[in-house]
Motif scaffolding. Structure first.
Motif, PDB file in Angstrom:
ATOM      1  N   HIS A 176       7.795  -0.586  -2.576  1.00 46.13           N
ATOM      2  CA  HIS A 176       6.890  -0.509  -1.438  1.00 46.13           C
ATOM      3  C   HIS A 176       5.707  -1.371  -1.783  1.00 46.13           C
ATOM      4  CE1 HIS A 176       6.675   2.022   2.160  1.00 46.13           C
ATOM      5  NE2 HIS A 176       5.376   1.797   2.112  1.00 46.13           N
ATOM      6  N   SER A 202      -0.058   1.559   8.154  1.00 47.56           N
ATOM      7  CA  SER A 202      -0.650   0.294   7.730  1.00 47.56           C
ATOM      8  C   SER A 202       0.023  -0.839   8.522  1.00 47.56           C
ATOM      9  CB  SER A 202      -0.470   0.102   6.230  1.00 47.56           C
ATOM     10  OG  SER A 202       0.894   0.267   5.870  1.00 47.56           O
ATOM     11  N   ASN A 249       1.482  -3.663   8.352  1.00 43.75           N
ATOM     12  CA  ASN A 249       2.318  -4.640   7.655  1.00 43.75           C
ATOM     13  C   ASN A 249       3.769  -4.361   8.030  1.00 43.75           C
ATOM     14  OD1 ASN A 249       1.429  -2.223   5.800  1.00 43.75           O
ATOM     15  ND2 ASN A 249       3.571  -2.703   5.293  1.00 43.75           N
TER      16      ASN A 249
HETATM   17 MG    MG Z   1       2.086   1.600   4.669  1.00 41.72          MG
END
Ligand code: MG
Ligand code: TXA
Length: 323
Positions: A230, A139, A141
């Protein structure tokens, strides 16, 4: 600053060229945006880890155009993989399988397995076709932060990375990361098991391959990316019932509230959809907005306890777990 371009035929072919030259490309999928690199370019893979600040033992998902490409990256492709791919690919399902020795270990955090997903977003598919090989992409980020569901989220997390092209394909349809299923069967794990819940549920998987294990809390060693805290905003977050939220507000806390039900004025509220898919699609953007509003705490109204909300509960628990 990264280069942000609307996704179209020209920008996608530029993106494919940049991947081939070893650069990073962020692209939309139906779940969240991914930060992609050529699976076979260990320098580019190292740059993905560096850009994210991701621990080098947390493996990446290789995005593939279809089953043939997926197979070519595995040491073993069991029948269950064929059945799951036929039922759910392209789509938000990631399969973990034994890694072929010709795939660089760096692309899988040194693991003997590889995670594979064939996304159904048209931009991701066009990019995979134009590039002609697998694209490893976590992802898009910074490590531990909330996943991006629009291109602007990616641009913000990576504003200092010049060597990045971002393809803007609008908002992601699903908004939560894919369901990750391990098909790495061994004496310790004799059945397929879910490592990360997503929009494809255990019940849906079971209809095509039979019973699937779903551990309540995945241990960090099994799937490093599911380590407890997370998907988290920078502001501390709490998941509470409506009554608990109202009690908390009486303490005078400077709070932002993510609420499914109306909250009386004058509190700062981000209204959330009452259905699980609408909620999932909105969640990460809402957490980022809550962060930007500046508060001491984000109070999140606990959604219903029903199977279709499982992936949302999983992400909320991680977003709210203490540092
Ligand atoms: Mg991720
Ligand atoms: O929807 C998604 O899956 C998005 C889009 C971009 O495809 N990707 C994504 O990647 O969420 P990432 O890196 O943020 O999360 C991948 C998850 C992590 O929890 C990681 O530990 C796990 O999959 N994973 C990857 N390879 C694995 C492996 N070989 N064995 C066990 N877990 C693995």
């Amino acid at each position: 600053m990264p280069l942000l371009l609307p996704a179209n035929a020209d920008s996608i072919s530029l993106a494919a060229k940049r991947l081939a030259e070893g650069h990073l490309v962020a692209f939309p999928t139906e779940t969240v945006y991914g930060l992609g690199a050529d699976t076979f370019n260990v320098r580019a893979i190292a740059n993905v880890y560096a850009a994210k600040g991701r621990p080098s033992d947390n493996p990446l998902i290789a995005h593939v155009y279809g089953v043939d490409q997926a197979r070519s990256l595995c040491a073993d492709w069991p029948e269950t993989a064929d059945v799951l791919a036929a039922a759910f690919w392209p789509g938000p399902l990631t399969l973990v399988l034994p890694r072929s020795p010709h795939v660089p270990a760096a692309a899988t955090g040194g693991r003997a397995t590889i995670a594979l997903r064939s996304p159904r977003h048209p931009v991701a598919q066009s990019l995979l076709r134009a590039f002609g090989g697998p694209i490893s992409a976590p992802s898009a980020n910074r490590s531990g932060h909330v996943s991006p569901t629009v291109a602007a989220h990616v641009a913000r997390d990576f504003d200092a990375i010049d060597d990045l092209l971002i393809l803007d394909g609008g908002a992601c349809e699903l908004g939560l990361e894919s369901t990750v299923v391990s098909l790495d069967i061994n004496p310790r794990h004799p059945r397929p098991r879910i490592l990360r819940p997503g929009s494809i549920t255990a019940a849906q998987l079971a209809t095509v391959i039979g019973p699937v294990d779903q551990p309540t809390i995945t241990t960090q060693a099994d799937s490093p990316g599911t380590a407890h805290r997370h998907y988290a905003p920078r502001t501390p977050a709490l998941v509470l019932t409506l009554d608990e939220i109202l009690a908390h507000l009486r303490t005078g806390a400077r709070a932002i509230i993510l609420a499914i039900h109306p909250i009386p004025a004058p509190h700062r509220v981000i209204p959330m959809p009452g259905d699980p898919s609408g909620y999932a699609a909105r969640l990460y953007a809402a957490l980022r907005e809550a962060d930007d509003l500046g508060a001491d705490v984000i109070l999140i109204q606990r959604p219903p306890d029903a199977p279709l909300w499982l992936a949302v509960h999983d992400r909320l628990a991680r977003a709210a777990s203490s540092r």
